[in-house]
Design a protein around this motif. Structure first.
Motif, PDB file in Angstrom:
ATOM      1  N   ASP A  64      35.613  38.935  47.083  1.00 51.86           N
ATOM      2  CA  ASP A  64      35.991  37.966  46.046  1.00 51.86           C
ATOM      3  C   ASP A  64      35.924  36.868  46.402  1.00 51.86           C
ATOM      4  O   ASP A  64      36.053  35.991  45.459  1.00 51.86           O
ATOM      5  CB  ASP A  64      37.089  38.829  45.747  1.00 51.86           C
ATOM      6  CG  ASP A  64      38.437  37.680  47.211  1.00 51.86           C
ATOM      7  OD1 ASP A  64      39.241  37.947  46.863  1.00 51.86           O
ATOM      8  OD2 ASP A  64      37.936  39.208  47.801  1.00 51.86           O
ATOM      9  N   HIS A  90      40.937  51.346  44.325  1.00 47.84           N
ATOM     10  CA  HIS A  90      41.860  51.029  43.294  1.00 47.84           C
ATOM     11  C   HIS A  90      43.070  52.007  42.545  1.00 47.84           C
ATOM     12  O   HIS A  90      43.485  52.067  41.566  1.00 47.84           O
ATOM     13  CB  HIS A  90      41.290  50.842  41.445  1.00 47.84           C
ATOM     14  CG  HIS A  90      40.099  49.620  42.274  1.00 47.84           C
ATOM     15  ND1 HIS A  90      40.949  48.072  41.463  1.00 47.84           N
ATOM     16  CD2 HIS A  90      38.700  49.287  42.104  1.00 47.84           C
ATOM     17  CE1 HIS A  90      40.450  47.271  41.114  1.00 47.84           C
ATOM     18  NE2 HIS A  90      39.053  47.603  41.859  1.00 47.84           N
ATOM     19  N   ASP A 115      40.364  45.549  48.232  1.00 51.31           N
ATOM     20  CA  ASP A 115      40.369  46.648  46.062  1.00 51.31           C
ATOM     21  C   ASP A 115      40.885  47.967  46.886  1.00 51.31           C
ATOM     22  O   ASP A 115      40.874  49.284  46.135  1.00 51.31           O
ATOM     23  CB  ASP A 115      39.456  46.591  45.416  1.00 51.31           C
ATOM     24  CG  ASP A 115      39.987  45.377  44.740  1.00 51.31           C
ATOM     25  OD1 ASP A 115      40.158  44.575  45.175  1.00 51.31           O
ATOM     26  OD2 ASP A 115      38.809  44.582  43.967  1.00 51.31           O
ATOM     27  N   HIS A 152      35.382  41.231  51.822  1.00 53.18           N
ATOM     28  CA  HIS A 152      35.565  42.623  50.627  1.00 53.18           C
ATOM     29  C   HIS A 152      34.907  41.912  49.785  1.00 53.18           C
ATOM     30  O   HIS A 152      33.735  42.339  48.550  1.00 53.18           O
ATOM     31  CB  HIS A 152      36.466  42.239  50.002  1.00 53.18           C
ATOM     32  CG  HIS A 152      36.606  43.246  48.682  1.00 53.18           C
ATOM     33  ND1 HIS A 152      36.817  43.851  48.419  1.00 53.18           N
ATOM     34  CD2 HIS A 152      37.225  42.338  47.385  1.00 53.18           C
ATOM     35  CE1 HIS A 152      36.446  44.046  46.949  1.00 53.18           C
ATOM     36  NE2 HIS A 152      37.163  43.620  46.198  1.00 53.18           N
ATOM     37  N   ASP A 190      45.513  49.182  43.704  1.00 53.42           N
ATOM     38  CA  ASP A 190      45.539  48.168  42.935  1.00 53.42           C
ATOM     39  C   ASP A 190      46.388  47.403  42.590  1.00 53.42           C
ATOM     40  O   ASP A 190      47.396  47.922  41.299  1.00 53.42           O
ATOM     41  CB  ASP A 190      44.996  48.765  41.276  1.00 53.42           C
ATOM     42  CG  ASP A 190      44.344  47.461  40.655  1.00 53.42           C
ATOM     43  OD1 ASP A 190      44.891  46.638  40.503  1.00 53.42           O
ATOM     44  OD2 ASP A 190      42.979  48.127  39.705  1.00 53.42           O
ATOM     45  N   HIS A 245      42.920  42.653  44.599  1.00 55.93           N
ATOM     46  CA  HIS A 245      43.121  43.443  43.680  1.00 55.93           C
ATOM     47  C   HIS A 245      45.044  43.707  44.729  1.00 55.93           C
ATOM     48  O   HIS A 245      45.934  44.488  43.921  1.00 55.93           O
ATOM     49  CB  HIS A 245      42.594  45.156  42.862  1.00 55.93           C
ATOM     50  CG  HIS A 245      42.614  44.295  42.488  1.00 55.93           C
ATOM     51  ND1 HIS A 245      42.520  44.631  40.709  1.00 55.93           N
ATOM     52  CD2 HIS A 245      41.048  43.959  41.724  1.00 55.93           C
ATOM     53  CE1 HIS A 245      42.268  44.126  39.910  1.00 55.93           C
ATOM     54  NE2 HIS A 245      40.828  43.589  40.211  1.00 55.93           N
ATOM     55  N   ASP A 246      44.446  43.574  46.252  1.00 56.16           N
ATOM     56  CA  ASP A 246      45.403  44.444  47.394  1.00 56.16           C
ATOM     57  C   ASP A 246      45.475  42.757  48.068  1.00 56.16           C
ATOM     58  O   ASP A 246      45.555  43.189  49.305  1.00 56.16           O
ATOM     59  CB  ASP A 246      45.170  45.501  47.911  1.00 56.16           C
ATOM     60  CG  ASP A 246      43.390  45.583  48.401  1.00 56.16           C
ATOM     61  OD1 ASP A 246      43.338  44.140  48.411  1.00 56.16           O
ATOM     62  OD2 ASP A 246      43.079  46.556  48.898  1.00 56.16           O
ATOM     63  N   HIS A 252      33.569  44.320  45.911  1.00 55.74           N
ATOM     64  CA  HIS A 252      34.248  44.156  44.843  1.00 55.74           C
ATOM     65  C   HIS A 252      33.334  43.384  44.008  1.00 55.74           C
ATOM     66  O   HIS A 252      33.638  44.030  42.309  1.00 55.74           O
ATOM     67  CB  HIS A 252      34.327  42.292  45.214  1.00 55.74           C
ATOM     68  CG  HIS A 252      34.341  41.470  44.605  1.00 55.74           C
ATOM     69  ND1 HIS A 252      35.762  41.959  43.818  1.00 55.74           N
ATOM     70  CD2 HIS A 252      34.004  40.496  44.113  1.00 55.74           C
ATOM     71  CE1 HIS A 252      36.230  40.671  42.796  1.00 55.74           C
ATOM     72  NE2 HIS A 252      34.999  39.693  43.006  1.00 55.74           N
ATOM     73  N   ASP A 305      37.008  49.462  46.845  1.00 57.22           N
ATOM     74  CA  ASP A 305      37.104  49.306  45.196  1.00 57.22           C
ATOM     75  C   ASP A 305      37.625  51.014  44.928  1.00 57.22           C
ATOM     76  O   ASP A 305      36.778  51.769  43.877  1.00 57.22           O
ATOM     77  CB  ASP A 305      36.443  48.841  44.734  1.00 57.22           C
ATOM     78  CG  ASP A 305      35.295  47.493  44.665  1.00 57.22           C
ATOM     79  OD1 ASP A 305      36.073  46.406  44.451  1.00 57.22           O
ATOM     80  OD2 ASP A 305      34.708  47.465  45.886  1.00 57.22           O
TER      81      ASP A 305
END
Length: 271
Positions: free
Chosen positions: A125, A19, A47, A123, A50, A88-89, A207, A17
Protein backbone atom coordinates in the motif's frame (compact mmCIF):
# COMPACT_ATOMS: atom_id res chain seq x y z
CA UNK A 1 -17.03 -33.78 -7.09
CA UNK A 2 -17.71 -35.38 -3.74
CA UNK A 3 -14.38 -37.17 -3.22
CA UNK A 4 -12.10 -36.46 -0.31
CA UNK A 5 -9.61 -33.63 -0.92
CA UNK A 6 -6.12 -34.65 0.17
CA UNK A 7 -4.15 -32.42 2.52
CA UNK A 8 -1.06 -30.91 0.88
CA UNK A 9 2.06 -29.74 2.70
CA UNK A 10 4.19 -26.90 1.39
CA UNK A 11 7.34 -25.14 2.47
CA UNK A 12 5.67 -21.71 2.55
CA UNK A 13 2.18 -20.30 2.09
CA UNK A 14 1.37 -16.67 1.24
CA UNK A 15 -2.11 -15.18 1.83
CA UNK A 16 -3.33 -11.59 1.78
CA UNK A 17 -6.42 -9.38 1.66
CA UNK A 18 -8.84 -11.57 3.60
CA UNK A 19 -10.67 -8.50 5.00
CA UNK A 20 -12.06 -10.16 8.13
CA UNK A 21 -14.78 -7.84 9.39
CA UNK A 22 -16.14 -7.21 5.90
CA UNK A 23 -19.29 -8.95 4.71
CA UNK A 24 -17.46 -9.70 1.46
CA UNK A 25 -14.79 -11.85 3.14
CA UNK A 26 -15.03 -15.45 1.93
CA UNK A 27 -14.20 -17.05 5.27
CA UNK A 28 -15.87 -20.32 4.18
CA UNK A 29 -13.47 -20.73 1.27
CA UNK A 30 -10.45 -19.71 3.37
CA UNK A 31 -11.30 -22.18 6.13
CA UNK A 32 -11.55 -24.94 3.54
CA UNK A 33 -8.23 -23.91 2.07
CA UNK A 34 -6.47 -23.83 5.46
CA UNK A 35 -7.96 -27.21 6.32
CA UNK A 36 -6.36 -28.87 3.29
CA UNK A 37 -3.10 -26.89 3.06
CA UNK A 38 -0.29 -27.06 5.60
CA UNK A 39 3.05 -25.24 5.49
CA UNK A 40 6.21 -24.85 7.51
CA UNK A 41 5.79 -21.06 7.27
CA UNK A 42 2.73 -18.92 6.54
CA UNK A 43 3.06 -15.27 5.54
CA UNK A 44 -0.05 -13.16 6.08
CA UNK A 45 0.66 -10.37 3.60
CA UNK A 46 -1.62 -7.63 4.91
CA UNK A 47 -5.29 -6.64 5.12
CA UNK A 48 -6.13 -9.86 6.94
CA UNK A 49 -8.35 -7.85 9.33
CA UNK A 50 -10.36 -4.96 7.88
CA UNK A 51 -9.92 -2.42 10.66
CA UNK A 52 -11.33 0.37 8.51
CA UNK A 53 -14.71 -1.31 8.17
CA UNK A 54 -14.80 -2.48 11.77
CA UNK A 55 -14.37 1.13 12.88
CA UNK A 56 -17.35 2.19 10.80
CA UNK A 57 -19.62 -0.74 11.53
CA UNK A 58 -18.70 -3.71 13.72
CA UNK A 59 -19.24 -6.98 11.88
CA UNK A 60 -17.53 -10.10 13.21
CA UNK A 61 -19.49 -13.32 12.54
CA UNK A 62 -18.39 -16.77 13.64
CA UNK A 63 -16.53 -17.33 10.38
CA UNK A 64 -14.05 -14.60 11.30
CA UNK A 65 -13.42 -16.25 14.67
CA UNK A 66 -12.98 -19.59 12.95
CA UNK A 67 -10.29 -18.25 10.63
CA UNK A 68 -8.37 -16.65 13.51
CA UNK A 69 -8.65 -19.80 15.63
CA UNK A 70 -7.49 -21.96 12.71
CA UNK A 71 -4.36 -19.84 12.29
CA UNK A 72 -3.66 -19.85 16.02
CA UNK A 73 -3.98 -23.64 16.10
CA UNK A 74 -1.49 -23.94 13.26
CA UNK A 75 0.92 -21.69 15.19
CA UNK A 76 0.55 -23.83 18.33
CA UNK A 77 1.32 -26.94 16.29
CA UNK A 78 4.62 -25.48 15.09
CA UNK A 79 3.83 -23.50 11.94
CA UNK A 80 5.77 -20.25 11.79
CA UNK A 81 3.27 -17.47 10.98
CA UNK A 82 4.47 -13.99 10.03
CA UNK A 83 1.89 -11.19 9.86
CA UNK A 84 2.88 -8.23 7.66
CA UNK A 85 0.19 -5.56 8.17
CA UNK A 86 -1.43 -3.67 5.32
CA UNK A 87 -3.34 -0.41 5.21
CA UNK A 88 -6.60 -1.90 6.52
CA UNK A 89 -4.86 -3.50 9.52
CA UNK A 90 -2.26 -0.76 9.93
CA UNK A 91 -2.90 -0.66 13.70
CA UNK A 92 -0.56 -3.67 13.91
CA UNK A 93 2.31 -1.67 12.43
CA UNK A 94 2.89 -0.25 15.90
CA UNK A 95 3.95 -3.72 17.10
CA UNK A 96 6.85 -4.90 14.90
CA UNK A 97 8.66 -7.85 16.45
CA UNK A 98 5.72 -8.60 18.76
CA UNK A 99 4.22 -12.10 19.00
CA UNK A 100 0.46 -12.60 19.42
CA UNK A 101 -0.43 -16.18 20.22
CA UNK A 102 2.61 -17.39 18.31
CA UNK A 103 2.04 -15.10 15.33
CA UNK A 104 4.90 -12.66 14.79
CA UNK A 105 4.35 -9.16 13.39
CA UNK A 106 6.85 -7.70 10.91
CA UNK A 107 6.78 -4.58 8.76
CA UNK A 108 8.48 -6.39 5.87
CA UNK A 109 10.45 -9.57 5.37
CA UNK A 110 13.06 -11.12 3.10
CA UNK A 111 12.24 -14.75 2.42
CA UNK A 112 14.77 -17.17 0.95
CA UNK A 113 13.26 -19.89 -1.18
CA UNK A 114 14.48 -23.47 -1.05
CA UNK A 115 16.44 -22.90 -4.27
CA UNK A 116 18.27 -19.89 -2.81
CA UNK A 117 16.28 -17.12 -4.49
CA UNK A 118 15.37 -14.23 -2.18
CA UNK A 119 12.00 -12.44 -2.25
CA UNK A 120 10.91 -9.20 -0.62
CA UNK A 121 7.58 -9.67 1.18
CA UNK A 122 5.39 -6.59 1.73
CA UNK A 123 1.75 -5.57 1.45
CA UNK A 124 2.32 -2.80 -1.10
CA UNK A 125 0.00 0.00 0.00
CA UNK A 126 2.94 2.36 0.49
CA UNK A 127 3.23 2.45 -3.32
CA UNK A 128 -0.44 3.32 -3.82
CA UNK A 129 -0.43 7.07 -3.35
CA UNK A 130 -4.10 7.64 -2.49
CA UNK A 131 -5.45 4.06 -2.56
CA UNK A 132 -6.45 5.17 -6.08
CA UNK A 133 -10.09 5.80 -6.87
CA UNK A 134 -9.72 4.50 -10.42
CA UNK A 135 -9.11 0.81 -9.58
CA UNK A 136 -12.82 0.00 -9.13
CA UNK A 137 -13.27 -0.48 -12.87
CA UNK A 138 -10.09 -2.46 -13.51
CA UNK A 139 -11.83 -5.79 -14.02
CA UNK A 140 -14.98 -4.70 -15.85
CA UNK A 141 -15.58 -5.70 -19.45
CA UNK A 142 -17.53 -4.51 -22.47
CA UNK A 143 -20.87 -4.99 -20.74
CA UNK A 144 -19.94 -2.29 -18.25
CA UNK A 145 -19.22 0.16 -21.03
CA UNK A 146 -22.55 -0.71 -22.70
CA UNK A 147 -24.27 0.00 -19.38
CA UNK A 148 -22.40 3.30 -19.22
CA UNK A 149 -23.81 4.26 -22.61
CA UNK A 150 -27.37 3.69 -21.33
CA UNK A 151 -26.63 5.71 -18.19
CA UNK A 152 -25.13 8.40 -20.39
CA UNK A 153 -28.38 8.78 -22.36
CA UNK A 154 -30.41 9.19 -19.19
CA UNK A 155 -28.01 11.71 -17.68
CA UNK A 156 -27.86 13.69 -20.91
CA UNK A 157 -31.66 14.00 -20.96
CA UNK A 158 -31.75 15.15 -17.33
CA UNK A 159 -28.94 17.66 -17.83
CA UNK A 160 -30.73 19.10 -20.91
CA UNK A 161 -33.93 19.63 -18.89
CA UNK A 162 -31.92 21.35 -16.17
CA UNK A 163 -30.18 23.55 -18.70
CA UNK A 164 -26.80 22.04 -17.91
CA UNK A 165 -24.09 21.50 -20.54
CA UNK A 166 -23.52 18.06 -22.07
CA UNK A 167 -21.25 15.71 -20.10
CA UNK A 168 -20.43 12.20 -21.24
CA UNK A 169 -20.63 9.62 -18.46
CA UNK A 170 -19.55 6.87 -20.87
CA UNK A 171 -16.42 8.78 -21.87
CA UNK A 172 -15.61 9.33 -18.20
CA UNK A 173 -16.13 5.63 -17.42
CA UNK A 174 -13.93 4.58 -20.32
CA UNK A 175 -11.21 6.91 -19.08
CA UNK A 176 -11.45 5.44 -15.59
CA UNK A 177 -10.98 1.92 -16.98
CA UNK A 178 -7.88 3.09 -18.80
CA UNK A 179 -6.57 4.76 -15.64
CA UNK A 180 -7.28 1.65 -13.58
CA UNK A 181 -5.43 -0.66 -15.95
CA UNK A 182 -2.56 1.81 -16.12
CA UNK A 183 -2.52 1.97 -12.32
CA UNK A 184 -2.13 -1.80 -11.97
CA UNK A 185 0.77 -1.79 -14.41
CA UNK A 186 2.42 1.16 -12.68
CA UNK A 187 1.92 -0.42 -9.23
CA UNK A 188 3.59 -3.63 -10.40
CA UNK A 189 6.50 -1.70 -11.94
CA UNK A 190 7.15 0.37 -8.81
CA UNK A 191 6.95 -2.65 -6.48
CA UNK A 192 9.36 -4.56 -8.73
CA UNK A 193 11.73 -1.60 -8.58
CA UNK A 194 11.59 -1.70 -4.76
CA UNK A 195 12.61 -5.36 -4.91
CA UNK A 196 15.53 -4.45 -7.15
CA UNK A 197 16.71 -1.90 -4.58
CA UNK A 198 16.81 -4.72 -2.01
CA UNK A 199 18.97 -6.86 -4.31
CA UNK A 200 16.49 -9.73 -4.36
CA UNK A 201 15.19 -11.86 -7.20
CA UNK A 202 11.50 -11.32 -6.56
CA UNK A 203 8.73 -9.68 -4.59
CA UNK A 204 5.49 -11.02 -3.11
CA UNK A 205 2.76 -8.51 -2.27
CA UNK A 206 -1.01 -8.02 -2.08
CA UNK A 207 -3.12 -4.88 -1.79
CA UNK A 208 -4.60 -4.44 -5.28
CA UNK A 209 -6.59 -7.74 -5.34
CA UNK A 210 -5.01 -8.71 -8.66
CA UNK A 211 -3.46 -12.18 -8.48
CA UNK A 212 -0.59 -12.65 -10.91
CA UNK A 213 2.92 -14.06 -11.28
CA UNK A 214 5.09 -12.52 -13.97
CA UNK A 215 8.60 -11.26 -14.70
CA UNK A 216 9.05 -7.48 -14.73
CA UNK A 217 12.44 -6.34 -15.98
CA UNK A 218 14.23 -9.29 -14.39
CA UNK A 219 12.22 -9.25 -11.12
CA UNK A 220 9.71 -12.03 -10.43
CA UNK A 221 6.61 -10.09 -9.37
CA UNK A 222 4.00 -12.09 -7.43
CA UNK A 223 0.67 -10.79 -6.15
CA UNK A 224 -1.28 -13.12 -3.87
CA UNK A 225 -4.71 -11.84 -4.90
CA UNK A 226 -7.44 -11.81 -2.26
CA UNK A 227 -10.12 -13.76 -0.37
CA UNK A 228 -12.99 -11.50 -1.39
CA UNK A 229 -13.34 -12.41 -5.07
CA UNK A 230 -10.47 -14.46 -6.51
CA UNK A 231 -9.77 -16.59 -3.39
CA UNK A 232 -6.14 -17.16 -4.35
CA UNK A 233 -2.95 -17.97 -2.49
CA UNK A 234 0.69 -18.52 -3.42
CA UNK A 235 2.49 -21.65 -2.25
CA UNK A 236 6.18 -22.52 -2.28
CA UNK A 237 6.95 -26.16 -2.98
CA UNK A 238 9.80 -27.97 -1.25
CA UNK A 239 12.07 -27.29 -4.24
CA UNK A 240 11.42 -23.52 -4.16
CA UNK A 241 8.96 -23.49 -7.04
CA UNK A 242 6.04 -21.07 -6.63
CA UNK A 243 2.47 -21.92 -7.59
CA UNK A 244 -0.75 -19.93 -7.53
CA UNK A 245 -3.79 -21.77 -6.19
CA UNK A 246 -7.34 -20.58 -6.83
CA UNK A 247 -9.35 -22.47 -4.24
CA UNK A 248 -12.85 -21.96 -5.58
CA UNK A 249 -11.82 -23.00 -9.08
CA UNK A 250 -9.29 -25.77 -8.45
CA UNK A 251 -10.98 -27.83 -5.75
CA UNK A 252 -14.16 -29.85 -5.78
CA UNK A 253 -15.07 -29.03 -2.18
CA UNK A 254 -14.99 -25.31 -2.80
CA UNK A 255 -16.79 -25.61 -6.13
CA UNK A 256 -19.68 -27.40 -4.44
CA UNK A 257 -19.95 -24.62 -1.87
CA UNK A 258 -19.71 -21.98 -4.57
CA UNK A 259 -22.87 -23.29 -6.19
CA UNK A 260 -24.85 -22.72 -3.01
CA UNK A 261 -23.04 -19.72 -1.55
CA UNK A 262 -24.84 -16.36 -1.80
CA UNK A 263 -23.11 -13.80 -3.93
CA UNK A 264 -22.23 -10.87 -1.72
CA UNK A 265 -21.71 -7.62 -3.55
CA UNK A 266 -19.87 -5.01 -1.56
CA UNK A 267 -17.90 -1.96 -2.59
CA UNK A 268 -14.19 -2.80 -2.08
CA UNK A 269 -12.85 0.33 -3.70
CA UNK A 270 -10.71 1.25 -0.69
CA UNK A 271 -8.93 -2.12 -0.61
Amino acid sequence: MTGQVETRHFRTLFISDVHLGSKAARTDFLLDFLRYHEADTIFLVGDIIDGWRLKRNWYWPQGCNDVVQKLLRKARKGTRIVYIPGNHDEFLRSFPGTHFGGIEVAERAIHEMADGRKYLILHGDEFDVVVRNARLLAYLGDWAYDAAIVINLGLAAIRRRLGMPYWSFSAWAKLQVKHAVNFIGEFQRVVAEEARRHNVEGVICGHIHHAVMEDIDGIHYVNTGDWVESCTAIVEHQDGRLEMISWQRDTAAAEIKALAAPQIVEDMRAA
